[in-house]
Design a protein around this motif. Sequence first.
Motif, PDB file in Angstrom:
ATOM      1  N   ALA A 132      18.427 119.932  88.558  1.00  0.00           N
ATOM      2  CA  ALA A 132      18.815 119.002  87.540  1.00  0.00           C
ATOM      3  C   ALA A 132      17.485 118.527  86.817  1.00  0.00           C
ATOM      4  O   ALA A 132      17.497 118.443  85.617  1.00  0.00           O
ATOM      5  CB  ALA A 132      19.555 117.845  88.175  1.00  0.00           C
ATOM      6  N   SER A 133      16.574 118.157  87.650  1.00  0.00           N
ATOM      7  CA  SER A 133      15.313 117.724  87.150  1.00  0.00           C
ATOM      8  C   SER A 133      14.646 118.809  85.990  1.00  0.00           C
ATOM      9  O   SER A 133      13.886 118.452  85.276  1.00  0.00           O
ATOM     10  CB  SER A 133      14.309 116.897  88.215  1.00  0.00           C
ATOM     11  OG  SER A 133      14.039 118.216  89.165  1.00  0.00           O
ATOM     12  N   ASN A 134      14.480 119.825  86.545  1.00  0.00           N
ATOM     13  CA  ASN A 134      13.987 120.925  85.770  1.00  0.00           C
ATOM     14  C   ASN A 134      14.644 121.299  84.478  1.00  0.00           C
ATOM     15  O   ASN A 134      14.197 121.038  83.465  1.00  0.00           O
ATOM     16  CB  ASN A 134      14.087 122.254  86.614  1.00  0.00           C
ATOM     17  CG  ASN A 134      13.098 122.613  87.670  1.00  0.00           C
ATOM     18  OD1 ASN A 134      12.086 121.871  87.681  1.00  0.00           O
ATOM     19  ND2 ASN A 134      13.520 123.091  88.755  1.00  0.00           N
ATOM     20  N   GLU A 135      15.994 121.246  84.608  1.00  0.00           N
ATOM     21  CA  GLU A 135      16.855 121.116  83.196  1.00  0.00           C
ATOM     22  C   GLU A 135      16.350 120.242  82.539  1.00  0.00           C
ATOM     23  O   GLU A 135      16.422 120.066  81.129  1.00  0.00           O
ATOM     24  CB  GLU A 135      18.344 121.413  83.732  1.00  0.00           C
ATOM     25  CG  GLU A 135      18.708 122.892  84.082  1.00  0.00           C
ATOM     26  CD  GLU A 135      18.405 123.781  83.226  1.00  0.00           C
ATOM     27  OE1 GLU A 135      18.612 123.757  82.088  1.00  0.00           O
ATOM     28  OE2 GLU A 135      18.058 125.050  83.780  1.00  0.00           O
ATOM     29  N   ALA A 136      16.567 118.878  82.789  1.00  0.00           N
ATOM     30  CA  ALA A 136      16.176 117.448  82.219  1.00  0.00           C
ATOM     31  C   ALA A 136      14.835 117.844  81.601  1.00  0.00           C
ATOM     32  O   ALA A 136      14.452 117.369  80.449  1.00  0.00           O
ATOM     33  CB  ALA A 136      16.308 116.229  83.220  1.00  0.00           C
ATOM     34  N   SER A 137      13.933 118.222  82.204  1.00  0.00           N
ATOM     35  CA  SER A 137      12.329 118.357  81.639  1.00  0.00           C
ATOM     36  C   SER A 137      12.457 119.132  80.706  1.00  0.00           C
ATOM     37  O   SER A 137      11.785 119.194  79.493  1.00  0.00           O
ATOM     38  CB  SER A 137      11.496 118.673  82.691  1.00  0.00           C
ATOM     39  OG  SER A 137      11.674 119.873  83.383  1.00  0.00           O
ATOM     40  N   LEU A 138      13.287 120.409  80.788  1.00  0.00           N
ATOM     41  CA  LEU A 138      13.121 121.449  79.748  1.00  0.00           C
ATOM     42  C   LEU A 138      13.745 120.824  78.506  1.00  0.00           C
ATOM     43  O   LEU A 138      13.447 120.877  77.109  1.00  0.00           O
ATOM     44  CB  LEU A 138      14.229 122.520  80.113  1.00  0.00           C
ATOM     45  CG  LEU A 138      13.446 123.440  81.028  1.00  0.00           C
ATOM     46  CD1 LEU A 138      14.459 124.364  81.616  1.00  0.00           C
ATOM     47  CD2 LEU A 138      12.381 124.369  80.319  1.00  0.00           C
ATOM     48  N   ALA A 139      14.827 119.773  78.350  1.00  0.00           N
ATOM     49  CA  ALA A 139      15.364 119.117  77.557  1.00  0.00           C
ATOM     50  C   ALA A 139      14.328 118.095  76.592  1.00  0.00           C
ATOM     51  O   ALA A 139      14.134 118.248  75.496  1.00  0.00           O
ATOM     52  CB  ALA A 139      16.555 118.336  77.740  1.00  0.00           C
ATOM     53  N   TYR A 196      25.305 115.726  85.127  1.00  0.00           N
ATOM     54  CA  TYR A 196      26.200 116.855  84.885  1.00  0.00           C
ATOM     55  C   TYR A 196      26.033 117.549  86.492  1.00  0.00           C
ATOM     56  O   TYR A 196      27.185 118.135  87.033  1.00  0.00           O
ATOM     57  CB  TYR A 196      25.563 117.668  83.960  1.00  0.00           C
ATOM     58  CG  TYR A 196      26.413 118.889  83.702  1.00  0.00           C
ATOM     59  CD1 TYR A 196      27.564 119.118  83.552  1.00  0.00           C
ATOM     60  CD2 TYR A 196      25.751 120.133  84.213  1.00  0.00           C
ATOM     61  CE1 TYR A 196      28.328 120.358  83.191  1.00  0.00           C
ATOM     62  CE2 TYR A 196      26.196 121.387  84.026  1.00  0.00           C
ATOM     63  CZ  TYR A 196      27.506 121.451  83.550  1.00  0.00           C
ATOM     64  OH  TYR A 196      28.063 122.525  83.567  1.00  0.00           O
ATOM     65  N   TYR A 197      24.831 117.638  86.877  1.00  0.00           N
ATOM     66  CA  TYR A 197      24.602 118.614  87.909  1.00  0.00           C
ATOM     67  C   TYR A 197      25.074 118.107  89.222  1.00  0.00           C
ATOM     68  O   TYR A 197      25.329 118.749  90.080  1.00  0.00           O
ATOM     69  CB  TYR A 197      22.990 118.943  87.934  1.00  0.00           C
ATOM     70  CG  TYR A 197      22.740 120.233  87.178  1.00  0.00           C
ATOM     71  CD1 TYR A 197      22.580 121.363  87.921  1.00  0.00           C
ATOM     72  CD2 TYR A 197      22.470 120.059  85.856  1.00  0.00           C
ATOM     73  CE1 TYR A 197      22.258 122.607  87.015  1.00  0.00           C
ATOM     74  CE2 TYR A 197      21.980 121.233  85.311  1.00  0.00           C
ATOM     75  CZ  TYR A 197      21.793 122.137  85.770  1.00  0.00           C
ATOM     76  OH  TYR A 197      21.575 123.512  84.957  1.00  0.00           O
ATOM     77  N   LEU A 198      24.921 116.703  89.422  1.00  0.00           N
ATOM     78  CA  LEU A 198      25.101 115.965  90.571  1.00  0.00           C
ATOM     79  C   LEU A 198      26.594 115.602  90.978  1.00  0.00           C
ATOM     80  O   LEU A 198      27.111 115.704  91.982  1.00  0.00           O
ATOM     81  CB  LEU A 198      24.366 114.745  90.757  1.00  0.00           C
ATOM     82  CG  LEU A 198      22.731 114.878  90.865  1.00  0.00           C
ATOM     83  CD1 LEU A 198      22.025 113.651  91.246  1.00  0.00           C
ATOM     84  CD2 LEU A 198      22.304 116.117  91.920  1.00  0.00           C
ATOM     85  N   LYS A 199      27.324 115.230  89.572  1.00  0.00           N
ATOM     86  CA  LYS A 199      28.800 114.893  89.580  1.00  0.00           C
ATOM     87  C   LYS A 199      28.938 113.833  90.918  1.00  0.00           C
ATOM     88  O   LYS A 199      28.478 112.985  90.703  1.00  0.00           O
ATOM     89  CB  LYS A 199      29.523 116.173  89.967  1.00  0.00           C
ATOM     90  CG  LYS A 199      29.216 117.004  88.370  1.00  0.00           C
ATOM     91  CD  LYS A 199      30.246 118.226  88.641  1.00  0.00           C
ATOM     92  CE  LYS A 199      30.026 119.087  87.354  1.00  0.00           C
ATOM     93  NZ  LYS A 199      30.813 120.150  87.069  1.00  0.00           N
ATOM     94  N   LYS A 200      29.663 114.384  92.087  1.00  0.00           N
ATOM     95  CA  LYS A 200      30.011 113.416  93.108  1.00  0.00           C
ATOM     96  C   LYS A 200      29.076 113.504  94.143  1.00  0.00           C
ATOM     97  O   LYS A 200      29.357 112.908  95.336  1.00  0.00           O
ATOM     98  CB  LYS A 200      31.337 113.655  93.488  1.00  0.00           C
ATOM     99  CG  LYS A 200      32.675 113.530  92.310  1.00  0.00           C
ATOM    100  CD  LYS A 200      33.791 113.747  92.917  1.00  0.00           C
ATOM    101  CE  LYS A 200      34.822 113.637  91.800  1.00  0.00           C
ATOM    102  NZ  LYS A 200      36.119 114.076  92.016  1.00  0.00           N
ATOM    103  N   LEU A 201      27.822 113.957  94.090  1.00  0.00           N
ATOM    104  CA  LEU A 201      27.003 114.103  95.268  1.00  0.00           C
ATOM    105  C   LEU A 201      26.518 112.705  95.528  1.00  0.00           C
ATOM    106  O   LEU A 201      25.832 112.598  96.919  1.00  0.00           O
ATOM    107  CB  LEU A 201      25.781 115.047  94.989  1.00  0.00           C
ATOM    108  CG  LEU A 201      26.366 116.543  94.981  1.00  0.00           C
ATOM    109  CD1 LEU A 201      25.023 117.435  94.820  1.00  0.00           C
ATOM    110  CD2 LEU A 201      26.888 116.960  96.431  1.00  0.00           C
ATOM    111  N   VAL A 202      26.566 111.819  94.856  1.00  0.00           N
ATOM    112  CA  VAL A 202      25.797 110.395  95.108  1.00  0.00           C
ATOM    113  C   VAL A 202      26.691 109.302  95.002  1.00  0.00           C
ATOM    114  O   VAL A 202      27.588 109.385  94.902  1.00  0.00           O
ATOM    115  CB  VAL A 202      24.674 110.239  93.914  1.00  0.00           C
ATOM    116  CG1 VAL A 202      23.630 111.240  93.871  1.00  0.00           C
ATOM    117  CG2 VAL A 202      25.451 110.252  92.628  1.00  0.00           C
ATOM    118  N   VAL A 203      26.083 108.425  95.979  1.00  0.00           N
ATOM    119  CA  VAL A 203      27.116 107.250  96.232  1.00  0.00           C
ATOM    120  C   VAL A 203      27.480 106.661  95.111  1.00  0.00           C
ATOM    121  O   VAL A 203      29.002 106.717  94.578  1.00  0.00           O
ATOM    122  CB  VAL A 203      26.352 106.116  97.105  1.00  0.00           C
ATOM    123  CG1 VAL A 203      27.217 104.880  97.261  1.00  0.00           C
ATOM    124  CG2 VAL A 203      25.879 106.898  98.407  1.00  0.00           C
TER     125      VAL A 203
END
Length: 645
Positions: free
Chosen positions: A60-67, A91-98
Amino acid sequence: MKISTILQNFYIKLPHKFIKNESGNILIAFAIMIPAIFCFFIISFNYTYLYKTRARISEASNEASLAIVAIHNKINNNDENKRMALRYINYYLKKLVVNSPSAEDINVEYDNKKMEYYVSYKKPFELPFGSINDFLDQPNNLIEIGNKKDSFGNTRKEREGSNDRIMAVGFIADFSGSITCEYNNPDCDSYDPNNSGETRFYYMREAIGDSIKKFSPFPAIGFAFIPYELGVPVENNENNPAGGDSFGCSSFYKLNSPYDKLNFEFWADKLANEVQWSNLKNSKVIKDYLSFDFFKKTVNSNKAFKEMDQARYRYYKRVVGPALGVNSDEDLVNKNLCKKRINPKSDEYEFQCGNDDPLTDNNRKIIKEQYGTIVQLTEYMTSDKYRNVYPASFPNILTVDVDGTINTMFSQINENIITFKRPVAPSMIEFTPFYQMCLSPIYNNKIRTGGSHTEQQLYDLAVKNIKSFKTKPYLIPFDSNNSNAAKIASHLKDDKWAPGGGTDTITGLLRAVPVFAESGKDHQILIIISDGQDNKGADVLRDEFLKKGVCQTITSGLMSKEFEDKGYIKKAAESAAIHYIKLSPAAKSLNSDADYEKEFGLWFTECMNKDKQYLHIAPDYQSLLDISNNIIGSRLSETGVFIRH
């Protein structure tokens, strides 16, 4: 919960009889092994989950930095960077975080020396069993992952600056008469003279303008604008005879013989009176226009020359002169608009008007060589007796070499551009054989309006508006410094737009090819916007091109390194895609292949190879804007260069 607690609880809850079974001491071993196996399972599951999560956060951080590379604001506006990064991480994490991440959880850094962007993210999240602190000794269950560390890689902005202009977006926009229909009237298929502000065109214009406005701050994106109907209007930076603007009409085809020899610029303001010759053809005096000798004395060779000369005089006498306050033949001469011929020949009119004499020796030679061809072409453009041919413009299934156009699309890219100066005149065949082509500037300047007109009314409209004529719309190509966003937005801003003319979508798409070939961008996006109703005849030519793979030829050609090396295109693109947006108030949800094929025809089956992501339905302004923004925005994540140390 601590791992020791899990094991203790598990052991205590083992059945008492299972432990005390007297059949053998092996049960004691099982009593120890089973909790151990379960413990190892929990540990491995947690670690698998943890590293999967870390990988997704890293991606997610790679794609974000590309943008963020595409914006390339060097964190001068870091809030915008964080908001963009947030969208990708969500978009990438969706429900992974609290809890859903916020911009405060994200950090964006820029290394000016390396020209690299780094995105990091810190947020608590739970494991299926136990806490992160059990495994990583992380206080408060926090985990921080970014793309700054060597193990994750990062994205870099190219030093050469080529990626500052990495994306080419061209709007191929329908400017035909039907686009003026009121938006809530799906049955309308022609110019609507009583249109209100809520028209198909209004929504298209607003959506294009707003989409360009949204992405114009991105230096990575260049814009082009290709308006089409029966032809594509272009600027020619000249004045018409009354002092207003002039303009050209352009298309992109390889023509069959003998139409490929026609001098379109020469014939654009000449009379080729097919109507009078059709009487001789109907009576069998003329069997074939292409082989007939129109200049035999038995046919009256004076007729073609003299009518051409006289038609030029009428244009100055009834349009140009009155627009400038000149009404008599004497004043036409005194104002240097016309010359009075001394002892005119039998095939000349007594006045020669305009700066160029249509009957010089060289012009007479052109007329004799090409007259039969232009008469035949005029018949195609004005008569509907040829089934599947009549589109009211010169490209049709009989004149266009479809295979030749596709095969030479890039190797003869300049030769295939056909452009002629479109007379600013009443839309009558007397003043141009191409009077039904490139009508949108004619309508837009009220040289013609909706409905039927008498001949005098057409003259009156021309007289009233020719002097103030402004070229709108016209093709706006990409420029070297990506400043076209403001130019296109300004071009579309006029509230008095009144497009008109037929619809020929394949002409719009093909004419965009040389525009994109010169863009030099890494990612090229061709966006067709239309209400989807091509003229009869034009639809036949379109389908022939689609069946023969024109879309694939365009996209593969724009990405061809061979074509770059040969100088056919400025630079081979990394990607090229054609999107088709159908602007339809009656649009319904499409699901199956059959739905798409019914709505889009060969655009779906042949052009897009049944890939639904390139076909879109827009029932209203907001959906049209969202589609446009998504097409452009989705490509932003693919800009920049990903590297590993």
